[in-house]
Design a protein around this motif. Structure first.
Motif, PDB file in Angstrom:
ATOM      1  N   VAL A 100       0.833  -1.200   0.000  1.00  0.00           N
ATOM      2  CA  VAL A 100       0.000   0.000   0.000  1.00  0.00           C
ATOM      3  C   VAL A 100       0.872   1.257   0.000  1.00  0.00           C
ATOM      4  O   VAL A 100       0.592   2.231  -0.702  1.00  0.00           O
ATOM      5  N   HIS A 118       0.983   4.292  -2.636  1.00  0.00           N
ATOM      6  CA  HIS A 118       0.812   5.658  -2.129  1.00  0.00           C
ATOM      7  C   HIS A 118       1.966   6.552  -2.589  1.00  0.00           C
ATOM      8  O   HIS A 118       1.757   7.693  -3.036  1.00  0.00           O
ATOM      9  N   ALA A 176      -4.248  -5.403  -1.545  1.00  0.00           N
ATOM     10  CA  ALA A 176      -4.273  -3.938  -1.546  1.00  0.00           C
ATOM     11  C   ALA A 176      -5.419  -3.419  -2.405  1.00  0.00           C
ATOM     12  O   ALA A 176      -6.152  -2.506  -1.998  1.00  0.00           O
ATOM     13  N   SER A 227      -8.774  -4.090  -0.722  1.00  0.00           N
ATOM     14  CA  SER A 227      -9.019  -3.138   0.368  1.00  0.00           C
ATOM     15  C   SER A 227      -9.507  -1.804  -0.180  1.00  0.00           C
ATOM     16  O   SER A 227     -10.430  -1.193   0.373  1.00  0.00           O
ATOM     17  N   LEU A 228      -8.911  -1.360  -1.275  1.00  0.00           N
ATOM     18  CA  LEU A 228      -9.353  -0.112  -1.898  1.00  0.00           C
ATOM     19  C   LEU A 228     -10.792  -0.225  -2.378  1.00  0.00           C
ATOM     20  O   LEU A 228     -11.581   0.707  -2.251  1.00  0.00           O
ATOM     21  N   PRO A 276     -11.200   1.542   2.556  1.00  0.00           N
ATOM     22  CA  PRO A 276      -9.974   1.525   3.371  1.00  0.00           C
ATOM     23  C   PRO A 276     -10.265   1.434   4.873  1.00  0.00           C
ATOM     24  O   PRO A 276     -11.203   2.058   5.369  1.00  0.00           O
ATOM     25  N   THR A 328      -4.041   3.546   3.604  1.00  0.00           N
ATOM     26  CA  THR A 328      -4.913   3.182   2.480  1.00  0.00           C
ATOM     27  C   THR A 328      -5.895   4.295   2.174  1.00  0.00           C
ATOM     28  O   THR A 328      -6.227   4.540   1.006  1.00  0.00           O
TER      29      THR A 328
END
Length: 475
Positions: free
Chosen positions: A258, A262, A287, A290-291, A295, A300
């Motif tokens: 993540v 980012h 990842a 999760s998005l 989050p 995230t």
């Protein structure tokens, strides 16, 4: 895209039950293929011939080879009524393929459909080629959308299109890649082929001449500590950008992945990138999930904020790719992440979500070390029949009819074995009871550990069941 773990159901050997079931569903009076074998011949095979055929099918499955004869087809042109007979395109070609090859396809297809449906790998809106679904479902959805819009005084826009020669135009390499991503192993495809498929997919969808390709990867020692993130970005023009970040002493692979995404998004925003095509390429399925789900941690959420900001001026895509298949950009990001994970690490605050992940991984690792790497999803006990499963499970837990457990329940006067050497436990009867030494030598001529007897391959477990049955022990 990221590769999911291969489904055991999709890689296990085909069974006689599957073959028998498929044979019963074969239609009669169907024309044979180039080999001349008809469905009637297949349905009247004897047991020995069926066993041989099943062996051939399993060789094909495990070796990733489909006999060339089964690929040969007799082509018969069927005229389309009301068309000009002098034109070739007015005929529909009908291929007569091998009935034997189609029988194998029927068995594999049944497995594939079960795998996709039971694991919810198909989108809910797909109704074609699915049991208990039909085009009427789509018609009902569409009609309801129109009714809802009418009630809300809105408009509905519909696009209807048809693809000519759709099956002929399927991108086969991409299809194989997607199957692998869904847990379907491709025995015929080696890492070099997988690399080619992935490179082909990236070059076709996101050509480097017109796309900014941002590769992001993360790495943590034993997946739970000393994490590093790597970013490698290529531009249509100009030199690439490379960056690495130390994530934290107590950080997981997920956090590193993540953080890498980012960092890549943050760098592009700082560069003031506008009116460009940007693709983020990552091998972290968790990842992206999760998005998509929403989050649960600060990093995230910050990543999502950056990703929401970039599309204001750019076309942005997130793309899953397989890990460690030799994609240059991904390998560069992975190398940066691994190098950074060996550097001095900060100690940032740990989120609740991250703490749960770290604790779970720690307990899982400790449990696996204690149990010689046992993984429930690979347990061979599922390959046994009900009787065999019962015996193995009772021996594993010790909750059985042997003297030690019966005495503990107050149902036996003593916990000792009839041999008088020690307490009668699963370990004792499988490894050391002198009364059963001859039987043990019959089934295990060489020294075999208790772990192998109770947690080994399907054949190992069946051998243990046969030993218990032959010994006439009540477990």
């Amino acid at each position: 895209m990221a590769e999911e773990e291969v489904s055991p159901y999709m890689s296990d050997s085909l069974t006689m039950h599957e073959l028998q079931t498929a044979l019963k569903k074969l239609k009669k009076k169907k024309s044979p293929g180039a080999d001349g074998i008809t469905n009637e011949m297949l349905t009247h095979l004897g047991h020995k011939a069926k066993t041989t055929l099943l062996h051939i099918f399993n060789l094909s499955l495990h070796c990733g080879k489909f006999p060339l004869k089964w690929k040969e087809a007799h082509i018969i042109p069927i005229f389309k009524k009301g068309k000009d007979k002098s034109k070739q395109e007015r005929y529909r070609p009908i291929r007569l393929l091998s009935c034997t090859g189609k029988l194998l396809e029927r068995i594999i297809n049944k497995r594939l459909v079960w795998h996709l449906e039971s694991n919810n790998l198909l989108v809910p809106t797909q109704t074609g080629y699915r049991q208990h679904h039909s085009t009427e479902d789509q018609l009902a959805y569409f009609t309801q959308d129109i009714e809802d819009a009418f009630q809300d005084k809105k408009k509905v826009l519909a696009v209807f299109f048809d693809l000519s020669k759709a099956f002929d135009k399927v991108w086969k390499e991409g299809l194989l890649l997607k199957l692998l991503q869904k847990g379907v192993e491709n025995k015929a495809q080696n890492p070099v082929q997988l690399k080619f498929c992935t490179q082909d997919m990236i070059s076709q969808r996101y050509p480097p001449q017109s796309w900014i390709q941002a590769y992001a990867d993360g790495s943590a020692e034993k997946a739970v500590k000393n994490a590093g993130s790597g970013v490698y970005i290529t531009y249509p023009t100009g030199p690439p950008f490379a960056s690495a970040i130390s994530v934290g002493e107590q950080s997981s692979n997920y956090s590193a992945e993540v953080q890498a995404l980012h960092s890549a998004a943050h760098h592009l925003i700082e560069q003031g990138v506008q009116e460009r095509n940007i693709v983020f390429l990552t091998d972290s399925l968790s990842a992206l999930q999760s998005l998509s789900a929403g989050p649960s941690d600060a990093t995230t959420r910050q990543l999502l904020a950056h990703l929401c900001h970039l599309p204001d001026h750019n076309n942005v895509v997130l793309q899953l790719i397989p890990a460690h298949v030799g994609i240059a950009g991904n390998e560069a990001a992975d190398k940066l992440a691994k190098e950074r994970s060996k550097k001095e690490q900060p100690q940032p605050p740990t989120s609740y979500h991250e703490a749960k992940t770290l604790l779970k991984n720690k307990f899982t690792t400790k449990w696996n070390d204690k149990n010689d790497g046992y993984q429930p999803q690979k347990d061979s006990i599922d390959k046994l029949n009900r009787h065999g499963q019962t015996i193995i499970l009772r021996l594993r837990t010790g909750h059985c009819r042997l003297q030690k457990h019966m005495n503990r329940l107050g149902l036996a006067e003593t916990a000792s074995c009839q041999c008088g050497a020690e307490e009668q436990t699963p370990f004792h009867i499988l490894q050391s009871c002198p009364n059963l030494e001859e039987a043990r030598q019959t089934y295990w001529p060489t020294e075999t550990t208790l772990q192998t007897k109770l947690w080994g391959s399907p054949d190992n477990l069946r051998q243990t069941v046969q030993f218990i049955t032959a010994s006439q022990l009540q477990v």
